[in-house]
Scaffold this active site. Sequence first.
Site, mmCIF file in Angstrom:
data_model
loop_
_atom_site.group_PDB
_atom_site.id
_atom_site.type_symbol
_atom_site.label_atom_id
_atom_site.label_comp_id
_atom_site.label_asym_id
_atom_site.label_seq_id
_atom_site.Cartn_x
_atom_site.Cartn_y
_atom_site.Cartn_z
ATOM 1 N N GLU A 104 -9.586 -52.129 17.037
ATOM 2 C CA GLU A 104 -9.290 -53.404 16.363
ATOM 3 C C GLU A 104 -10.608 -54.112 16.100
ATOM 4 O O GLU A 104 -11.360 -54.406 17.041
ATOM 5 C CB GLU A 104 -8.367 -54.294 17.205
ATOM 6 C CG GLU A 104 -6.954 -53.760 17.289
ATOM 7 C CD GLU A 104 -5.974 -54.716 17.979
ATOM 8 O OE1 GLU A 104 -6.171 -55.944 17.917
ATOM 9 O OE2 GLU A 104 -5.015 -54.199 18.580
ATOM 10 N N GLU A 128 -4.539 -53.532 24.887
ATOM 11 C CA GLU A 128 -5.027 -54.780 25.507
ATOM 12 C C GLU A 128 -4.356 -55.004 26.856
ATOM 13 O O GLU A 128 -3.731 -56.044 27.106
ATOM 14 C CB GLU A 128 -4.870 -55.974 24.548
ATOM 15 C CG GLU A 128 -5.716 -55.792 23.298
ATOM 16 C CD GLU A 128 -5.925 -57.053 22.448
ATOM 17 O OE1 GLU A 128 -5.261 -58.075 22.684
ATOM 18 O OE2 GLU A 128 -6.772 -56.984 21.540
HETATM 19 O O1 AHR Z 1 -4.316 -57.598 15.451
HETATM 20 C C1 AHR Z 1 -3.575 -58.661 15.969
HETATM 21 C C2 AHR Z 1 -3.528 -58.633 17.484
HETATM 22 O O2 AHR Z 1 -4.805 -58.822 18.006
HETATM 23 C C3 AHR Z 1 -3.071 -57.348 18.115
HETATM 24 O O3 AHR Z 1 -1.700 -57.254 18.198
HETATM 25 C C4 AHR Z 1 -3.644 -57.434 19.494
HETATM 26 O O4 AHR Z 1 -3.887 -56.174 20.051
HETATM 27 C C5 AHR Z 1 -4.902 -58.261 19.292
HETATM 28 O O5 AHR Z 1 -5.007 -59.268 20.221
#
Ligand code: AHR
Length: 510
Positions: free
Chosen positions: A314, A192
């Site tokens: 994610e 991110e």
């Molecule tokens: O999964 C939780 C968080 O969500 C992670 O650390 C981040 O990459 C995302 O914003």
Amino acid sequence: MKKLLSVITLSFVLLTTFAQTTITLHADSVTQTINKNIYGHFAEHLGRSIYGGFYVGDTSKIPNTNGVRNDVVAALRKLKVPVLRWPGGCFADTYHWKDGIGAKNQRPTMVNKWWGGVTEDNSFGTHEFLNMCKLMGTEPYLAGNIGSGAVQELADWVQYVNFDGVSPMSNLRRKNGQDTPWHVKYWGVGNEAWGCGGNMTPDYYAGEYRKYSTFMTDYNNDMMKIASGANSSDYNWTETLMKNIPVNMVGGLALHHYSVLTWGPNKGSATNFNEDEYFRIMQQAWFMDTLVARHSAIMDKYDPQKKVALVVDEWGGWYNVEPGTNPGFLYQQNTMRDAMIAGVTLDIFNNHSDRVRMACLAQAINVLQSVILTDGPKMILTPTYHVMEMYNVHQDAKLLPVAVQTNNYTYNGKTLPAVSCSASKDSLGLTHISLVNIDSKNAQTITINVDGAKYSSLKGRILSSAKLQDYNSFDKPDNITPQAFNGATLKGNTLSVKMPPFSVAVLELK
Ligand code: AHR
């Protein structure tokens, strides 16, 4: 009048007929392989994911192997977890790997600035993670620190983990008890970068990616470097990275998308939700289809041969934490709603497996949409676990195209496709069809016309429950488990399937 009535009756019959879901399965047009890595998971130093979830330490009374819970390893082996991403997430860009090696009593502590401000003692580090992956039969996916870590630090990590010859880092590894390298293929270059990874612009990150990745030596000639990708519908991020990073420098481009009602403080309860919240979460889940198609189309412009994978590392549902738990720990229960997210999302990934070749559900244990929840020595499997276990028949199987004409799930004048579906043929010649009915109230009658194959036997399993809000608890761990499915029949080339409201089924044909 009589004539008018019969026209109305006929229209009604036609409408009723058309309202059914019809699927054509093209059983003879085998296309791409569904990469098993689509079924990957994510383990961050966040809340009780690592400590208490995966790892309890070797002095714990909870049965363990070198500190890793035996019950968790057995459950994840059954799930056939192909790849596990670690150590974050946001945590990755604060993580200094050298703090997590060597004698445990000499490892420095750090403050976990993103997740509750708790003190991290670094007792679970590189050796513990990579040896745990071996135990689970899983490929590790390491997320490198490019936010607060130097280029040299990441280059050193690669050498420590992967280099077989004599070097400062491989010698240090040997000194710490690991003679042979682990041979880690998958490496994330930050996380991110547009947010917690450094608040970078896409242009700036593209430059950083090129610099860091240059010094991440590919000692085994099979390293896949994954660039920090877009936040959901930030198509400009994908466009800028694809324009500025040569295809031969990158193996994958990440994408993160959560099914969340709002990024504000009240994300709604994980278990106590109404139909409006359910529908909005399902809109978010289905939106993955648009995201994958649009990001892929941009990638196609720069990489028509599809060498670069779209890595959705994610995804999942994100709600309020369970009452009374640390807000920074993101611990939430998991209901049939989450089973719907999982089924729809996995079908989308399967059907786009020409470009989506890796994905990681966030997260494996005790965080967000988990497959496992633990409470001290107790462990339960969530409805999401069961969907992922039922769907693992698609891993590395050949995708069979399906044309779906689905009935709608209608709520408050808005509609979503009620049924999602994907199909594949495995190495033993078995065909599997996965189906999800997200409609909260209506059963679906589904007709599947098979084109290009003859099947003589059919069996299946289904995950369903009385209420959408149902979940497995530590008192009732088997409240929701897959059952044999008797709602499908095969006649000639036609399958008739009756799916109850909010259910997931996987059929096996041979
Ligand atoms: O999964 C939780 C968080 O969500 C992670 O650390 C981040 O990459 C995302 O914003």
